[in-house]
Design a protein around this motif. Structure first.
Motif, mmCIF file in Angstrom:
data_model
loop_
_atom_site.group_PDB
_atom_site.id
_atom_site.type_symbol
_atom_site.label_atom_id
_atom_site.label_comp_id
_atom_site.label_asym_id
_atom_site.label_seq_id
_atom_site.Cartn_x
_atom_site.Cartn_y
_atom_site.Cartn_z
ATOM 1 N N THR A 268 0.847 -1.186 0.000
ATOM 2 C CA THR A 268 0.000 0.000 0.000
ATOM 3 C C THR A 268 0.888 1.242 0.000
ATOM 4 O O THR A 268 2.027 1.192 0.450
ATOM 5 C CB THR A 268 -0.891 0.069 1.263
ATOM 6 N N ASP A 269 0.342 2.315 -0.494
ATOM 7 C CA ASP A 269 1.071 3.591 -0.476
ATOM 8 C C ASP A 269 0.542 4.418 0.683
ATOM 9 O O ASP A 269 -0.614 4.809 0.685
ATOM 10 C CB ASP A 269 0.832 4.334 -1.785
ATOM 11 N N PRO A 270 1.387 4.688 1.677
ATOM 12 C CA PRO A 270 0.895 5.457 2.832
ATOM 13 C C PRO A 270 0.562 6.902 2.482
ATOM 14 O O PRO A 270 -0.152 7.570 3.216
ATOM 15 C CB PRO A 270 2.054 5.399 3.829
ATOM 16 N N GLY A 271 1.091 7.417 1.336
ATOM 17 C CA GLY A 271 0.837 8.821 0.997
ATOM 18 C C GLY A 271 1.758 9.745 1.760
ATOM 19 O O GLY A 271 2.576 9.294 2.553
ATOM 20 N N PRO A 272 1.641 11.075 1.517
ATOM 21 C CA PRO A 272 2.520 12.024 2.200
ATOM 22 C C PRO A 272 2.365 11.921 3.723
ATOM 23 O O PRO A 272 1.268 11.716 4.232
ATOM 24 C CB PRO A 272 2.031 13.389 1.706
ATOM 25 N N THR A 273 3.484 12.068 4.425
ATOM 26 C CA THR A 273 3.461 11.919 5.874
ATOM 27 C C THR A 273 2.638 13.022 6.533
ATOM 28 O O THR A 273 2.814 14.195 6.217
ATOM 29 C CB THR A 273 4.893 11.974 6.425
ATOM 30 N N VAL A 274 1.746 12.659 7.417
ATOM 31 C CA VAL A 274 1.030 13.635 8.234
ATOM 32 C C VAL A 274 1.631 13.627 9.636
ATOM 33 O O VAL A 274 2.079 14.643 10.158
ATOM 34 C CB VAL A 274 -0.482 13.331 8.282
ATOM 35 N N CYS A 275 1.692 12.439 10.242
ATOM 36 C CA CYS A 275 2.292 12.318 11.577
ATOM 37 C C CYS A 275 3.760 11.965 11.393
ATOM 38 O O CYS A 275 4.094 10.842 11.003
ATOM 39 C CB CYS A 275 1.584 11.239 12.387
ATOM 40 N N ALA A 276 4.650 12.942 11.654
ATOM 41 C CA ALA A 276 6.077 12.718 11.408
ATOM 42 C C ALA A 276 6.683 11.803 12.470
ATOM 43 O O ALA A 276 7.606 11.053 12.199
ATOM 44 C CB ALA A 276 6.822 14.049 11.375
ATOM 45 N N CYS A 277 6.158 11.851 13.689
ATOM 46 C CA CYS A 277 6.771 11.049 14.764
ATOM 47 C C CYS A 277 6.588 9.557 14.497
ATOM 48 O O CYS A 277 7.521 8.783 14.613
ATOM 49 C CB CYS A 277 6.151 11.367 16.111
ATOM 50 N N LEU A 278 5.369 9.150 14.148
ATOM 51 C CA LEU A 278 5.076 7.729 13.986
ATOM 52 C C LEU A 278 4.949 7.350 12.522
ATOM 53 O O LEU A 278 4.570 6.233 12.198
ATOM 54 C CB LEU A 278 3.834 7.356 14.796
ATOM 55 N N ASN A 279 5.303 8.308 11.647
ATOM 56 C CA ASN A 279 5.376 8.039 10.221
ATOM 57 C C ASN A 279 4.060 7.456 9.675
ATOM 58 O O ASN A 279 4.035 6.379 9.105
ATOM 59 C CB ASN A 279 6.559 7.085 9.949
ATOM 60 N N GLU B 140 -8.847 11.462 18.835
ATOM 61 C CA GLU B 140 -8.475 10.406 19.779
ATOM 62 C C GLU B 140 -8.680 9.025 19.152
ATOM 63 O O GLU B 140 -7.864 8.124 19.332
ATOM 64 C CB GLU B 140 -9.290 10.500 21.070
ATOM 65 N N GLN B 141 -9.779 8.864 18.420
ATOM 66 C CA GLN B 141 -10.017 7.563 17.768
ATOM 67 C C GLN B 141 -8.947 7.269 16.720
ATOM 68 O O GLN B 141 -8.512 6.121 16.582
ATOM 69 C CB GLN B 141 -11.405 7.532 17.119
ATOM 70 N N ILE B 142 -8.519 8.288 15.992
ATOM 71 C CA ILE B 142 -7.435 8.066 15.015
ATOM 72 C C ILE B 142 -6.188 7.611 15.769
ATOM 73 O O ILE B 142 -5.488 6.685 15.357
ATOM 74 C CB ILE B 142 -7.128 9.350 14.205
ATOM 75 N N GLY B 143 -5.929 8.275 16.902
ATOM 76 C CA GLY B 143 -4.769 7.890 17.708
ATOM 77 C C GLY B 143 -4.858 6.442 18.162
ATOM 78 O O GLY B 143 -3.875 5.693 18.092
ATOM 79 N N ALA B 144 -6.035 6.044 18.602
ATOM 80 C CA ALA B 144 -6.200 4.667 19.084
ATOM 81 C C ALA B 144 -6.012 3.677 17.934
ATOM 82 O O ALA B 144 -5.413 2.616 18.107
ATOM 83 C CB ALA B 144 -7.572 4.503 19.723
ATOM 84 N N ALA B 145 -6.487 4.042 16.749
ATOM 85 C CA ALA B 145 -6.416 3.112 15.629
ATOM 86 C C ALA B 145 -5.031 3.057 14.999
ATOM 87 O O ALA B 145 -4.551 2.000 14.613
ATOM 88 C CB ALA B 145 -7.447 3.507 14.566
ATOM 89 N N LEU B 146 -4.372 4.209 14.884
ATOM 90 C CA LEU B 146 -3.132 4.259 14.090
ATOM 91 C C LEU B 146 -1.940 4.827 14.853
ATOM 92 O O LEU B 146 -0.853 4.942 14.300
ATOM 93 C CB LEU B 146 -3.353 5.154 12.852
ATOM 94 N N GLN B 147 -2.148 5.260 16.088
ATOM 95 C CA GLN B 147 -1.123 5.973 16.863
ATOM 96 C C GLN B 147 -0.827 7.389 16.338
ATOM 97 O O GLN B 147 -0.112 8.131 16.980
ATOM 98 C CB GLN B 147 0.209 5.190 16.927
ATOM 99 N N ALA B 148 -1.321 7.731 15.161
ATOM 100 C CA ALA B 148 -1.038 9.067 14.625
ATOM 101 C C ALA B 148 -1.492 10.131 15.622
ATOM 102 O O ALA B 148 -2.571 10.032 16.201
ATOM 103 C CB ALA B 148 -1.760 9.263 13.290
ATOM 104 N N GLY B 149 -0.662 11.129 15.826
ATOM 105 C CA GLY B 149 -1.029 12.246 16.699
ATOM 106 C C GLY B 149 -0.858 11.977 18.176
ATOM 107 O O GLY B 149 -1.159 12.835 19.008
ATOM 108 N N THR B 150 -0.319 10.799 18.533
ATOM 109 C CA THR B 150 -0.233 10.483 19.965
ATOM 110 C C THR B 150 1.134 10.816 20.555
ATOM 111 O O THR B 150 1.316 10.749 21.754
ATOM 112 C CB THR B 150 -0.490 8.983 20.215
ATOM 113 N N SER B 151 2.106 11.167 19.711
ATOM 114 C CA SER B 151 3.422 11.472 20.279
ATOM 115 C C SER B 151 3.557 12.972 20.512
ATOM 116 O O SER B 151 3.170 13.482 21.545
ATOM 117 C CB SER B 151 4.529 10.938 19.367
ATOM 118 N N CYS B 152 4.060 13.723 19.533
ATOM 119 C CA CYS B 152 4.288 15.150 19.806
ATOM 120 C C CYS B 152 3.002 15.952 19.659
ATOM 121 O O CYS B 152 2.876 17.024 20.233
ATOM 122 C CB CYS B 152 5.380 15.692 18.903
ATOM 123 N N GLY B 153 2.057 15.459 18.874
ATOM 124 C CA GLY B 153 0.776 16.168 18.745
ATOM 125 C C GLY B 153 0.763 17.276 17.705
ATOM 126 O O GLY B 153 -0.265 17.905 17.478
#
Ligand SMILES: Nc1nc2c(c(=O)[nH]1)N[C@H]1C(S)=C(S)[C@@H](COP(=O)(O)OP(=O)(O)OC[C@H]3O[C@@H](n4cnc5c(=O)[nH]c(N)nc54)[C@H](O)[C@@H]3O)O[C@H]1N2
Ligand SMILES: Nc1nc2c(c(=O)[nH]1)N[C@H]1C(S)=C(S)[C@@H](COP(=O)(O)OP(=O)(O)OC[C@H]3O[C@@H](n4cnc5c(=O)[nH]c(N)nc54)[C@H](O)[C@@H]3O)O[C@H]1N2
Ligand code: SF4
Ligand SMILES: [Mo]
Length: 866
Positions: free
Chosen positions: A805-816, A835-848
């Protein structure tokens, strides 16, 4: 290994960082939970600091005329050439150009040399491009350059007005603090910015005012405050002068200049009038303006008239850009200041500093400000110039002219850590120690002094900035006054000097730190003296003017002088992106910081793009009266019709035609000398290249193309290319691009569609690939970058194969986490909150830092569903 407490080298938030070295040159990076600026948080740039520590690309030996030299030879030459210029042409024929990223100790030594010993005030800093209008505005109103409030005010305010500040991207940890305050107490947020930035995502109101019209807005606010009885008569009577004149000027000013919708303006004025606890945060949309100082005073007028200053949850708040922008102001880095907020034009102040330094001389008048300084260089009036910790050939307005001036100067020294557009023009390059290797102090936006502590050994022949300056001073004959052995000794001397400033009635007094344990110094908000400790200023008056009253100033708003017209129909606004720092010499080393925005761009409104025939992702030539650029078109209604926006970050090293300061005219504010970086005029035309290309490679890319931009990714490099003439021999072209003369080449050509795909293989691995077409290409760029270097040639397909799959351009740089991954998860799993995105993908859960963008993606999905 135990963790070292230090401070982030990027923005003026001044976050504390805990660093655990791995003993192999790398380190684990965490936020310092005990630091009062961030309480453990870091943004994407801070989190990626560990990836910037590599030594590849560092300059580690002095160079003279491009050749490796010894320190003795370099220092002797610098001292000789400076002495010769002074002897033959006087002290005003030499200059230092410094940086708000230097440590306070470096700055102190540089100022002592040039002002106290060489005897000229020709020392200025990139803070002239950054904070000068705030400094001038503060000084005019308060008598000193004092930031009255503290970060706690953001937690306690009921209304926060962000003026010309993209806090979400430029001060991300403060932005998160503000988001937390909004969640906790419903803080109202207003953003004043002609452009709809990511910061607007949390705003209750966005005022997209006409560029440069901020003073008219705050004049209207002053009138509303007065007319609706919100001014503080007692505070005015006791602590202010100039109220009536300021109000009369505000009444006379033309509110329609802002171009705001009456309803929006009315809402803003209602909130502004009725909220006691209001903080007005301002940044480069205010400072970087030819009327910047007046804009600052228009804001200060409102806070002064209401007495909403220096009390919890209220006050004007100029957030600083660089990690030591504030420290540089304190230590007298600007051409019109002496150390410790003392004035160069005040004979008592001069005598006090000269007496303390026991120095031979002291200039009586201010020196050349940055723009004037480089004009003097161009005119041959400056014969010897030393540039430290800044990259003016890229970051000054009229950058092509500045580069030519540096190139033509008799003698130029540049102290840096890496090759830059400016080091390329130097006669002597001095290799500096970098963050992690050097020791000193910095002051952040809320006057908190923090230590930067070393955790890595000094590499090669690199030397601390302060030591290079002291070494040259010694060779110029002043060794006794520059004989320190450590930054601790310099800091102690500086703290002693500040006692005199306190005695002369100035705000900046840190004499309480003169005997402090430097190594153990915790983050400390100044002042620190027998008279006063930390806290806020001016809640009960006590201004630093002769009569202790603050000055309100009559402000007549002025719009930018360069007007758009037939020749140059667009107004060019410039600024920053989330994951890059200035001229990218450090952030671009971190692969994950390059994936959010991998290329320079120009934001343009859909209607303007249609009028000009600009298709999405095409390239355009941007032409100003001063220069040209070629930028990727980003069509978006975040900018208004007639306005365009481009980031300031790309240089000759990363995208030679993306240097936006080549477009920016050197128009300055008459009071502060700060250049206008937000309101140039330009024309735009489609570039229509014969071919567009995308390249990925394991090794470096050296493009030869009309347009190119390159960026590191985890496995090597990626590049965007375009040319006016297509190469006859694509294979030969690609071999030169990748420097792969012998690798096996696989190529696929579609002559009908005009596409070329070439992959270079060695031992079953793809070392590089070039995709070219006559139109901008839709390719899975992130996927291709992730595949290069791996076995197989599947990458020629340009998109993921079955099971990939192609993840596309990075949005969450910490967790790629990429855009495609996030939008897919939102759709498939019906996610509705960050918060749900964070729970599902970890995106946004590190530096925010990406949380506002996640919210935007959610909103887009909800809108689409409605
Ligand atoms: N990611 C990142 N963060 C950084 C930096 C970086 O390079 N990258 N640099 C640091 C430094 S040194 C600085 S100085 C700060 C700068 O921080 P900011 O000042 O927040 O950043 P800018 O993007 O330069 O400009 C802010 C906004 O001013 C708006 N603006 C333009 N014209 C006007 C106008 O006439 N009125 C108003 N009200 N607004 C206007 C622009 O649209 C822009 O959104 O960021 C610091 N933080
Ligand atoms: N168009 C436009 N132009 C702008 C702006 C804008 O908004 N728009 N913003 C302006 C502002 S606010 C700013 S602050 C400036 C920033 O502009 P610059 O100061 O020119 O940008 P930086 O990339 O931060 O440059 C710092 C340099 O110091 C080097 N360096 C890193 N560490 C060390 C060290 O320890 N010692 C030494 N000696 N060197 C080191 C880096 O490699 C780099 O070359 O740009 C200004 N220019
Ligand atoms: S907000 Fe980010 S860049 Fe600024 S000091 Fe903190 S970690 Fe560093
Ligand atoms: Mo800045």
């Amino acid at each position: 290994m135990t963790a070292v407490r230090t401070t982030c080298p990027y923005c003026g938030v001044g976050c504390g960082v805990l660093v655990t070295p791995d003993g192999k040159g790398g380190a684990r990076i965490e936020g310092d939970p005990d630091h009062p600026a961030n309480f453990g948080r870091l943004c994407s740039k801070g989190t990626a600091l560990g990836e910037t520590l590599r030594l590849a690309g560092r300059i580690l030996t002095p160079r003279i005329g491009g050749q490796v030299a010894t320190w003795d030879a370099a220092l002797d030459l610098v001292a000789d050439r400076f002495l010769a210029a002074i002897r033959d042409h006087g002290p005003d024929s030499v200059a230092l150009y410094l940086s708000g990223q230097m440590l306070t100790e470096d700055y102190y030594v540089a100022n002592k040399l040039i002002k106290g010993y060489i005897g000229t005030a020709n020392v200025d800093t990139n803070s002239r491009l950054c904070m000068a209008s705030s400094v001038a505005g503060h000084s005019r109103a308060f008598g000193t350059d004092t930031v009255p409030g503290t970060y706690e005010d953001l937690d306690q305010a009921d209304l926060v007005v962000l003026v010309g500040s993209n806090l979400a991207w430029c001060h991300p940890v403060l932005f998160q603090r503000l988001m937390a305050a909004k969640a906790a107490r419903g803080t109202r947020i207003v953003v004043v910015d002609p452009r709809r930035t990511t910061t607007c995502d949390i705003a209750d109101l966005h005022l997209a005012l006409a560029p440069g019209s901020d003073a008219a807005l705050f004049n209207a606010a002053l009138v509303a405050l007065a007319d609706r009885g919100a001014v503080d008569d007692a505070y005015i009577a006791q602590h202010l002068s100039g109220f009536e004149d300021a109000l009369a000027a505000a009444r006379a000013s033309d509110g329609s200049m802002t171009g705001l919708a009456p309803d929006d303006l009315a809402d803003f004025l209602d909130w502004y009038v009725t909220t006691e606890r209001v903080v007005t945060i301002y940044s480069q949309g205010i400072n970087q303006s030819e009327s910047g100082t007046d804009k600052v005073n228009a804001i200060l007028n409102c806070h002064l008239a209401t007495g909403r200053i220096g009390r919890p949850g209220m006050g004007p708040f100029s957030v600083t850009g660089q990690p030591n922008a504030m420290g540089g102001r304190e230590v007298g880095g600007l051409a019109n200041m002496l150390a410790c907020h003392l004035d160069i034009e005040n004979p008592d102040h001069r005598a006090a500093v000269q007496g303390f330094w026991d120095s031979p001389t002291m200039p009586e008048k201010p020196g050349l400000k940055a723009v004037e300084m480089f004009q003097a260089v161009a005119q041959g009036r400056i014969r010897a110039l030393w540039i430290i910790h800044t990259n003016p050939a890229a970051s000054m307005p009229d950058a092509d002219a500045v580069a030519r001036a540096i190139e033509g100067c008799d003698f130029v020294v540049v102290s840096d850590v890496t090759q830059t557009d400016t080091t390329a023009l130097a006669d002597v390059i001095m290799p500096a120690t970098a963050w992690g290797e050097k020791s000193g102090t910095v002051t952040n936006s809320d006057r908190t002094i923090s230590r930067q502590r070393p955790f890595l050994p000094t590499p090669g022949h690199a030397r601390d900035d302060w030591r290079m300056i002291a070494d040259v001073a010694g060779r110029m004959g002043w060794g006794d006054a520059f004989g320190w052995d450590s930054p601790a000794q310099i800091f102690a001397e500086y703290a002693q000097l500040s006692r005199l400033a306190g005695d002369l009635g100035r705000d900046f007094d840190i004499s309480g730190l003169a005997g402090a344990d430097y190594d153990a110094l915790p983050p400390t908000r100044w002042p620190v003296s027998a008279r006063r400790q930390g806290g806020r200023f001016f809640g009960a008056g006590g201004f630093f003017t002769p009569d202790a009253r603050a000055r309100m100033l009559p402000i007549a708003p002025r719009l930018p002088v360069a007007v758009t017209g037939r020749r140059y129909p667009f107004r060019l606004n410039t600024g920053r992106v989330r994951d890059q720092w200035h001229t990218m010499t450090r952030t671009a080393l971190a692969p994950r910081l390059n994936q959010h925005t991998a290329e320079p761009f120009l934001e343009i409104h859909p209607r303007d793009a249609a009028d000009l025939g600009l298709a999405p992702a095409c390239l355009a030539r941007v032409i100003s009266p001063r220069g040209q650029a070629i930028l990727r078109i980003a069509i978006t209604d975040r900018v208004q019709c007639g306005q365009v926006f481009a980031p300031m970050h790309w240089t000759g090293e990363t995208a030679p035609t993306g240097r936006v300061d080549a477009l920016v005219a050197a128009v300055t504010d008459p009071v502060s000398g700060q250049p206008e970086s937000k309101a140039s005029v330009v024309d735009i035309a489609p570039l229509n290249p014969a071919w567009y290309g995308f390249a990925v490679s394991v090794g470096p890319l050296t493009p030869d193309a009309t347009y190119w931009a390159r960026a590191r990714h985890a496995g090597g490099w990626r590049g965007e290319l375009a040319g006016m003439d297509a190469p006859e021999d694509w294979e030969g072209y690609a071999r030169a691009l990748f420097d792969l003369p012998d690798a096996t080449c696989l190529s696929v050509e579609d002559r009908v569609r005009g596409t070329h795909r070439l992959a270079f293989m060695e031992g079953g691995r793809t070392l590089a690939a070039l995709f070219a077409a006559s139109e901008p290409m839709q390719l899975a760029r992130g996927h291709l970058a992730a595949q290069v270097g791996r076995a197989g040639a599947t990458l020629l397909a340009g998109r993921p194969g079955a099971g990939q799959t192609d993840p596309g351009p990075t949005v969450c740089a910490c967790l790629n986490v990429g855009l495609n991954t996030i939008t897919a998860a939102i759709a498939m799993q019906n996610l509705t909150t960050v918060e749900q995105i964070g729970a599902a993908l970890q995106a946004g859960t590190s530096c925010g830092s990406c949380r506002p963008e996640l919210a935007t993606l959610l909103a887009a999905r909800l809108e689409a569903a409605e």
